[in-house]
Scaffold this active site. Structure first.
Site, mmCIF file in Angstrom:
data_model
loop_
_atom_site.group_PDB
_atom_site.id
_atom_site.type_symbol
_atom_site.label_atom_id
_atom_site.label_comp_id
_atom_site.label_asym_id
_atom_site.label_seq_id
_atom_site.Cartn_x
_atom_site.Cartn_y
_atom_site.Cartn_z
ATOM 1 N N ASP A 14 13.013 -10.642 -2.706
ATOM 2 C CA ASP A 14 12.640 -11.095 -1.366
ATOM 3 C C ASP A 14 13.690 -10.557 -0.406
ATOM 4 O OD1 ASP A 14 12.316 -12.465 1.013
ATOM 5 O OD2 ASP A 14 11.892 -14.395 0.048
ATOM 6 N N MET A 29 0.832 -1.218 0.000
ATOM 7 C CA MET A 29 0.000 0.000 0.000
ATOM 8 C C MET A 29 0.864 1.266 0.000
ATOM 9 S SD MET A 29 -3.179 0.832 2.519
ATOM 10 C CE MET A 29 -2.322 0.805 4.085
ATOM 11 N N TYR A 58 4.384 -8.606 16.426
ATOM 12 C CA TYR A 58 4.618 -7.677 15.313
ATOM 13 C C TYR A 58 5.496 -6.516 15.771
ATOM 14 C CZ TYR A 58 3.460 -3.928 11.964
ATOM 15 O OH TYR A 58 3.527 -2.889 11.065
ATOM 16 N N ASP A 94 3.907 2.449 15.220
ATOM 17 C CA ASP A 94 3.541 2.795 16.607
ATOM 18 C C ASP A 94 3.565 1.565 17.518
ATOM 19 O OD1 ASP A 94 1.309 2.108 14.813
ATOM 20 O OD2 ASP A 94 0.087 2.163 16.620
ATOM 21 N N ALA A 114 7.338 -5.625 4.436
ATOM 22 C CA ALA A 114 7.102 -5.989 5.835
ATOM 23 C C ALA A 114 6.091 -7.119 5.939
ATOM 24 C CB ALA A 114 6.571 -4.781 6.619
ATOM 25 N N TRP A 115 6.212 -7.861 7.029
ATOM 26 C CA TRP A 115 5.138 -8.761 7.470
ATOM 27 C C TRP A 115 4.189 -7.864 8.253
ATOM 28 C CZ3 TRP A 115 4.866 -14.447 8.088
ATOM 29 C CH2 TRP A 115 3.752 -14.854 8.844
ATOM 30 N N TRP A 134 -1.832 3.601 11.508
ATOM 31 C CA TRP A 134 -3.225 3.743 11.051
ATOM 32 C C TRP A 134 -3.276 4.170 9.572
ATOM 33 C CZ3 TRP A 134 -7.461 5.608 14.894
ATOM 34 C CH2 TRP A 134 -7.295 4.983 16.133
ATOM 35 N N LYS A 168 9.247 -5.490 14.419
ATOM 36 C CA LYS A 168 9.503 -4.184 13.783
ATOM 37 C C LYS A 168 10.602 -3.438 14.545
ATOM 38 C CE LYS A 168 7.730 -2.524 10.744
ATOM 39 N NZ LYS A 168 8.068 -2.575 9.293
HETATM 40 N N1 LIG Z 1 -0.652 -0.429 7.309
HETATM 41 C C1 LIG Z 1 -0.517 0.242 8.457
HETATM 42 O O1 LIG Z 1 -1.495 0.700 9.062
HETATM 43 C C2 LIG Z 1 0.858 0.460 9.027
HETATM 44 C C3 LIG Z 1 0.944 1.058 10.287
HETATM 45 C C4 LIG Z 1 2.206 1.293 10.827
HETATM 46 C C5 LIG Z 1 3.339 0.957 10.129
HETATM 47 N N2 LIG Z 1 3.235 0.356 8.921
HETATM 48 C C6 LIG Z 1 4.477 -0.003 8.237
HETATM 49 O O2 LIG Z 1 4.506 0.676 6.996
HETATM 50 C C7 LIG Z 1 5.192 -0.122 6.030
HETATM 51 C C8 LIG Z 1 4.319 -0.294 4.796
HETATM 52 O O3 LIG Z 1 3.109 -0.924 5.188
HETATM 53 P P1 LIG Z 1 1.930 -1.217 4.167
HETATM 54 O O4 LIG Z 1 0.677 -0.858 4.836
HETATM 55 O O5 LIG Z 1 2.263 -0.669 2.827
HETATM 56 O O6 LIG Z 1 2.020 -2.803 4.127
HETATM 57 P P2 LIG Z 1 1.573 -3.825 2.979
HETATM 58 O O7 LIG Z 1 0.536 -3.227 2.117
HETATM 59 O O8 LIG Z 1 1.295 -5.099 3.692
HETATM 60 O O9 LIG Z 1 2.899 -3.954 2.129
HETATM 61 C C9 LIG Z 1 3.988 -4.709 2.550
HETATM 62 C C10 LIG Z 1 4.600 -5.301 1.318
HETATM 63 O O10 LIG Z 1 5.751 -6.059 1.716
HETATM 64 C C11 LIG Z 1 5.760 -7.228 0.926
HETATM 65 N N3 LIG Z 1 6.584 -8.265 1.529
HETATM 66 C C12 LIG Z 1 6.253 -9.141 2.502
HETATM 67 N N4 LIG Z 1 7.287 -9.972 2.730
HETATM 68 C C13 LIG Z 1 8.290 -9.600 1.885
HETATM 69 C C14 LIG Z 1 9.594 -10.089 1.616
HETATM 70 N N5 LIG Z 1 10.087 -11.131 2.282
HETATM 71 N N6 LIG Z 1 10.329 -9.464 0.670
HETATM 72 C C15 LIG Z 1 9.831 -8.421 -0.018
HETATM 73 N N7 LIG Z 1 8.604 -7.939 0.168
HETATM 74 C C16 LIG Z 1 7.840 -8.515 1.111
HETATM 75 C C17 LIG Z 1 4.305 -7.627 0.814
HETATM 76 O O11 LIG Z 1 4.129 -8.510 -0.259
HETATM 77 P P3 LIG Z 1 2.911 -9.577 -0.222
HETATM 78 O O12 LIG Z 1 1.658 -8.754 -0.167
HETATM 79 O O13 LIG Z 1 3.108 -10.333 -1.475
HETATM 80 O O14 LIG Z 1 3.118 -10.372 1.025
HETATM 81 C C18 LIG Z 1 3.660 -6.265 0.586
HETATM 82 O O15 LIG Z 1 3.627 -5.929 -0.790
HETATM 83 C C19 LIG Z 1 5.556 -1.421 6.743
HETATM 84 O O16 LIG Z 1 6.860 -1.313 7.248
HETATM 85 C C20 LIG Z 1 4.588 -1.466 7.904
HETATM 86 O O17 LIG Z 1 5.130 -2.217 8.990
HETATM 87 C C21 LIG Z 1 2.012 0.100 8.356
#
Ligand SMILES: NC(=O)c1ccc[n+]([C@@H]2O[C@H](COP(=O)([O-])OP(=O)(O)OC[C@H]3O[C@@H](n4cnc5c(N)ncnc54)[C@H](OP(=O)(O)O)[C@@H]3O)[C@@H](O)[C@H]2O)c1
Length: 290
Positions: free
Chosen positions: A37, A12, A126, A103, A61-62, A152, A130
């Site tokens: 990967d 996203m 998680y 957070d 990220a996971w 969020w 992180k």
């Molecule tokens: N979403 C939130 O509300 C939120 C809040 C706080 C912090 N964050 C942080 O913000 C960052 C971006 O989050 P997001 O919402 O964009 O998450 P997301 O939509 O889940 O995107 C994460 C991406 O990482 C990929 N991924 C997973 N394992 C991988 C690997 N081994 N090698 C390469 N790529 C891999 C996933 O691919 P697949 O889909 O194919 O698994 C996905 O495309 C992350 O660090 C997350 O921890 C997010």
């Protein structure tokens, strides 16, 4: 001109970041999980040394918070080792690195916004994984590592709370949403813009909090989504987190402070309501059923 590499570019945030960089005329390579990967150290090294970016932004990220409780080792592999692999490659190549974090590294018990240098104390698997990623990057790249914590998130791509509420406003007469978790709803495009600003301003490495200003609860956010849709916000009713069984506990208080931006001479993200209004036209709206 800065050369950028974005890992996790299919996610996203990654998708919005790559799009914004492209629109700004930057040289950017976005690699999805299928293309790189991050747990594969040799592949990461090959990509960073081959592409020679000036900056690597790790959006991989996971992010399955509940699943991480039963699979902490697997989550750590991505969130900890993956970040460490990229940091090691950046240390070899001389690239700067931006590590995205969360957070959830905090315990969620504060009564005032968490400062960038407050002591993390994650309460979930998680959050622990992180934090391991943060530590790996800051340890390996003391002069070139940035940790950008967000929370969020919502955006045009991928599942998120705002998109879910848009759908439920159409599908359900009433929606129950928790009113005892406090945080800052944040648009991925705003985070992308701050990441770019951070690098372009040649800000000091360290920890930054990329969340909207102000604060609300999930209930408050859901009501605002209904308002923006022209639906009656009274269709959203408040409930308590204890009513929902989840593997990972959610932080009661996730509000992050923004002092780091002032030190870097960069304005923080605007108030969450204004940000949501700006984002709304680009969020996919489900087709109305008659
Ligand atoms: N979403 C939130 O509300 C939120 C809040 C706080 C912090 N964050 C942080 O913000 C960052 C971006 O989050 P997001 O919402 O964009 O998450 P997301 O939509 O889940 O995107 C994460 C991406 O990482 C990929 N991924 C997973 N394992 C991988 C690997 N081994 N090698 C390469 N790529 C891999 C996933 O691919 P697949 O889909 O194919 O698994 C996905 O495309 C992350 O660090 C997350 O921890 C997010």
């Amino acid at each position: 001109m800065t050369g950028w590499l974005v890992t996790g570019a299919g996610g996203m945030l990654g998708r919005d970041l790559v799009a914004l960089l492209e629109r700004g005329g930057e040289t950017v390579t976005g690699l999805t999980r299928q293309q790189l990967d991050v747990t594969d150290a040799a592949a990461v090294n090959g990509a960073v040394l081959g592409l020679k970016p000036d900056v690597v932004v790790n959006c991989a990220a996971w992010t399955a918070v509940d699943d991480a409780e039963a699979h902490e080792g697997d989550a750590l592999e991505v969130n900890g080792r993956g970040a460490a692999n990229i940091a090691a490659a950046c240390a070899s190549s001389g690239a700067r690195m931006v590590q995205m974090s969360t957070d959830y590294v905090f315990d969620g018990t504060a009564r005032r916004p968490y400062a960038e240098d407050d002591t993390p104390a994650p309460r979930t698997a998680y959050g622990r994984t992180k934090l391991a990623g943060e530590e790996a990057v800051r340890g390996r790249l003391p002069e070139a590592g940035f940790v950008v914590r967000t929370a969020w998130l919502y955006g045009a791509h991928g599942p998120n709370f705002v998109r879910t509420m848009i759908r439920l406003a159409r599908d359900r007469p009433e929606v129950r949403v928790v009113d005892d978790q406090h945080g800052q709803p944040t648009w991925t495009a705003d985070v992308a813009s701050l990441i770019i600003g951070l690098i372009q301003a040649a800000a000091s490495p360290g920890i930054y909090h990329a969340t909207s200003s102000g604060q609300t609860t999930w209930f408050g956010l859901a009501q605002e989504v209904f308002r923006l849709l022209g639906a009656n916000p009274a269709r959203v009713t408040a409930t308590a987190s204890s009513a929902l069984a989840r593997s990972a506990s959610r932080p009661a208080y996730s509000v992050l402070g923004h002092d780091g931006w002032a030190r870097a001479g960069i304005a923080p993200i605007t108030d969450w309501r204004l940000a949501l209004r700006r984002a709304f036209p680009v969020l996919p709206q489900p087709k109305q059923t008659s």
